[in-house]
Write a protein that holds these residues in place. Structure first.
Motif, short mmCIF file in Angstrom:
data_model
loop_
_atom_site.label_atom_id
_atom_site.label_comp_id
_atom_site.label_asym_id
_atom_site.label_seq_id
_atom_site.Cartn_x
_atom_site.Cartn_y
_atom_site.Cartn_z
N SER A 135 -6.42 -50.27 74.64
CA SER A 135 -6.08 -50.35 73.19
C SER A 135 -4.60 -50.45 72.96
O SER A 135 -3.88 -49.93 73.79
N GLY A 136 -4.31 -50.84 71.95
CA GLY A 136 -2.73 -51.34 71.36
C GLY A 136 -1.99 -50.26 71.28
O GLY A 136 -0.90 -50.08 71.38
N SER A 137 -2.92 -49.14 70.61
CA SER A 137 -2.22 -47.76 70.13
C SER A 137 -3.29 -46.89 70.15
O SER A 137 -4.29 -47.23 70.30
N SER A 138 -3.04 -45.67 69.89
CA SER A 138 -3.86 -44.36 69.79
C SER A 138 -4.95 -44.56 68.79
O SER A 138 -5.95 -44.01 68.83
N ASN A 139 -4.60 -45.37 67.78
CA ASN A 139 -5.62 -45.31 66.63
C ASN A 139 -6.02 -46.79 66.42
O ASN A 139 -6.37 -47.21 65.18
N GLN A 140 -6.24 -47.66 67.28
CA GLN A 140 -6.59 -48.85 67.45
C GLN A 140 -7.94 -49.12 68.32
O GLN A 140 -8.02 -48.16 69.20
N PRO A 141 -8.80 -49.82 68.04
CA PRO A 141 -10.14 -49.86 68.81
C PRO A 141 -10.00 -49.96 70.19
O PRO A 141 -9.32 -50.72 70.49
#
Lengths: 114, 113
Positions: free
Chosen positions: B95-101
């Protein structure tokens, strides 16, 4: 700890009929919710996600899901099923505490009859 | 569309041997994960990896397991001294960041004989 329940192991739907796959979650805060689909021999493809905002979310392939906080549910729906929708569907809850992990349900196998 | 790729698609190994499962995450992603799915069971989280270190791991991820990002593109899962119960499908995700799918690869089916 968070958990996800998909009460239906198998569902059979006639082609062209509507579909609803059930998902209930348990998590102490507002969850991040996902539906993934897995075709035989394939990986997990993201259908849709809920992070915040509008509780009805649209996904790919004509799927939608509705987040109902009062029922702790995130059911997946499609108005008219196609034979190519036959696959296993997984509901997942994401815990974002700086680092994210996904907790999956056991999956629902969708069979589509002619 | 960018994809997560995993190799091999199927690995057969004798019990007690070491295996390395390989993954190439999506190129601009920064968070990497391994999950496994024992036949007929749910997908289970193993480990997450960010900034060249493990950020979170499950109870399953014991000393038998290790992960590494040996270069700028690969992300590997090593299983030492494999056991019969390690037989499963192993999925890599990024994922691109920790809160992206998280985007998943097609998995490696590991069979321990």
């Amino acid at each position: 700890a968070q958990s996800v329940t998909q009460p239906d192991i198998h569902i059979t739907v006639s082609e062209g009929a509507s579909l609803e796959l059930r998902c209930n979650y348990s998590y102490g805060a507002t969850p991040y919710l996902f539906w993934y689909v897995q075709s035989p021999g394939q990986g997990l493809q993201l259908l849709l996600k809920y992070f915040s905002g509008d509780t009805l979310v649209q996904g790919i392939k004509g799927f939608e899901a509705e987040f109902k906080r009062s029922q702790s549910s995130f059911n997946l729906r499609k108005p008219s099923v196609h034979w190519s929708d036959a696959a296993e569907y997984f509901c997942a809850v994401g815990v974002y505490s700086g680092y994210s992990t996904l907790t999956f349900g056991k999956g629902t196998m969708l069979l589509v009859s002619p | 569309e960018p994809e997560v790729t995993q190799t091999p698609s199927h690995q057969v190994t004798q019990m007690g041997q070491e295996v390395i499962l390989r993954c190439v995450p999506i190129s601009n992603h920064l968070y990497f994960y391994w999950y496994r799915q024992i036949l007929g069971q749910k997908v289970e989280f193993l480990v997450s990896f960010y900034n060249n270190e493990i950020s979170e791991k499950s109870e399953i991820f014991d000393d038998q397991f290790s992960v590494e990002r040996p270069d700028g593109s690969n992300f590997t899962l090593k299983i030492r001294s494999t056991k019969l119960e390690d037989s499963a499908m192993y999925f890599c995700a990024s994922s691109g960041s920790s809160n992206q799918p998280q985007h998943f690869g097609d998995g490696t089916r590991l069979s321990i004989l």
